[in-house]
Design a protein around this motif. Sequence first.
Motif, PDB file in Angstrom:
ATOM      1  N   ASP A  12      29.115  16.674   5.369  1.00 56.33           N
ATOM      2  CA  ASP A  12      28.496  17.867   4.763  1.00 56.33           C
ATOM      3  C   ASP A  12      27.752  18.652   5.855  1.00 56.33           C
ATOM      4  N   ASP A  16      22.976  16.590  11.720  1.00 56.61           N
ATOM      5  CA  ASP A  16      23.372  15.280  12.258  1.00 56.61           C
ATOM      6  C   ASP A  16      24.866  15.023  12.085  1.00 56.61           C
ATOM      7  N   ASN A  41      24.342  18.789   2.286  1.00 53.48           N
ATOM      8  CA  ASN A  41      23.347  19.560   3.037  1.00 53.48           C
ATOM      9  C   ASN A  41      23.501  21.049   2.736  1.00 53.48           C
ATOM     10  N   HIS A  85      18.115  21.293   7.332  1.00 53.58           N
ATOM     11  CA  HIS A  85      19.212  21.631   8.253  1.00 53.58           C
ATOM     12  C   HIS A  85      19.329  23.130   8.535  1.00 53.58           C
ATOM     13  N   THR A 127      29.745  10.658   5.745  1.00 53.00           N
ATOM     14  CA  THR A 127      28.356  10.946   6.136  1.00 53.00           C
ATOM     15  C   THR A 127      27.767  11.975   5.174  1.00 53.00           C
ATOM     16  N   ASN A 162      14.831   9.043   0.903  1.00 48.94           N
ATOM     17  CA  ASN A 162      14.388  10.303   1.527  1.00 48.94           C
ATOM     18  C   ASN A 162      14.505  11.513   0.599  1.00 48.94           C
ATOM     19  N   ALA A 169      19.743  10.608   0.382  1.00 44.34           N
ATOM     20  CA  ALA A 169      20.491  11.801  -0.039  1.00 44.34           C
ATOM     21  C   ALA A 169      21.976  11.547  -0.340  1.00 44.34           C
ATOM     22  N   ASN A 170      22.681  10.846   0.532  1.00 47.40           N
ATOM     23  CA  ASN A 170      24.132  10.732   0.341  1.00 47.40           C
ATOM     24  C   ASN A 170      24.497   9.914  -0.902  1.00 47.40           C
ATOM     25  N   LEU A 193      19.220   3.965   5.785  1.00 47.88           N
ATOM     26  CA  LEU A 193      18.055   4.519   6.480  1.00 47.88           C
ATOM     27  C   LEU A 193      17.303   3.459   7.285  1.00 47.88           C
ATOM     28  N   HIS A 244      20.909   9.787  11.803  1.00 45.74           N
ATOM     29  CA  HIS A 244      21.697   9.168  10.725  1.00 45.74           C
ATOM     30  C   HIS A 244      23.204   9.120  11.030  1.00 45.74           C
ATOM     31  N   ASP A 245      23.827  10.292  10.976  1.00 51.34           N
ATOM     32  CA  ASP A 245      25.292  10.320  10.995  1.00 51.34           C
ATOM     33  C   ASP A 245      25.901   9.925  12.348  1.00 51.34           C
TER      34      ASP A 245
HETATM   35  O1  RIB Z   1      20.029  10.887   4.321  1.00 49.76           O
HETATM   36  C1  RIB Z   1      20.650  11.320   5.490  1.00 49.76           C
HETATM   37  C2  RIB Z   1      22.014  11.878   5.202  1.00 49.76           C
HETATM   38  O2  RIB Z   1      21.887  12.992   4.303  1.00 49.76           O
HETATM   39  C3  RIB Z   1      22.728  12.418   6.407  1.00 49.76           C
HETATM   40  O3  RIB Z   1      24.103  12.227   6.247  1.00 49.76           O
HETATM   41  C4  RIB Z   1      22.390  13.885   6.353  1.00 49.76           C
HETATM   42  O4  RIB Z   1      23.324  14.673   7.061  1.00 49.76           O
HETATM   43  C5  RIB Z   1      22.431  14.167   4.882  1.00 49.76           C
HETATM   44  O5  RIB Z   1      23.764  14.338   4.481  1.00 49.76           O
END
Ligand code: RIB
Length: 324
Positions: A12, A16, A41, A85, A127, A162, A169-170, A193, A244-245
Amino acid sequence: MTTSQALLVDCDTGVDDALALLYLALSPDVDLRAVTTVGGNTDARQAAVNTLQVLELVGRTDIPVAPGADRTLRGSLPHYATHVHGDNGIGNVRLPSPAAPPVTVDAVDLIIETARQAEGELSLLATAPLTNLALALRREPRLPEMIRHVTVMGGAVHHPGNITPLAEANIGNDPEAAALVLEAGWDLTIVPLDVTMRENLTTATQRDLLAHGSAASVFAARVLDVYFDFHEEVALPYRGSACHDPLAAAIAVGHVTPLLAPRLHVGVETGDGPARGALVADTRGMYLSYPERADANARVVLETDGRFPERLVERIRTGGSAAA
Ligand code: RIB
Ligand code: CA
């Protein structure tokens, strides 16, 4: 002789994600077959444009990029992360419009078709929210047999979430999709995380990237400004960020070997209470060095050495040509 690893990235893009794509595109032992995008994102189309722009920075106009799902399996829009982002997803850095548009094939079809063509050799790296992967599983139930390995950046095990106190998030943006992906029965690694928050990009990272002066390294440095602003304000006690990614990418292709990665049973909370989107990893064996249980469905990365950011910078610096 190095054998190249066939990989499809579902992302997305995302600051990252962009760094992860640069890392992979510049790794000679990685055969990046395709990139699919999903709402997370930013929306899936913007993420596809960002992906094309980032890949063009390193001359990789050969990789098909397809936008996919913009809505979760339940039909809602994900919570876009422009506050993390930037408005365009890549830190408000403006890159030239891509030379070619995304491919017209749908992301889900591209995942299935790329898997079919790779004849068992394709690995997946996700990711982003897992909507595209879940839809691919629904469209092609034999997908797990066609895929070599799946790596997912997502979730939190012994670490806070987060986007909510428990959800990352993912996973949290589409818990129903995550549940399908976790239960699919493929060879799966989760990079939560717990490790990505402990591999940190810093102002020194940014300085090293800028000093190199290639288009890719200058982009990688600039894209961190907005990302560092967010982390400095809400997540870290200094100016810098998580990684992260890119870390998940390096684990997916075997460039980082985790120090601790037990096989566990991992589920996801799909109820509507405060734990919605939380990863539910069975860590009850933690004081016994995590003996493997019969229901284990994933390898969960719980420790890495914290030194990956140096290698990320090195890859971007040595992979792209330096300033003239
Ligand atoms: O929580 C971090 C993830 O969420 C990463 O993949 C970031 O790019 C967002 O997609
Ligand atoms: Ca991402």
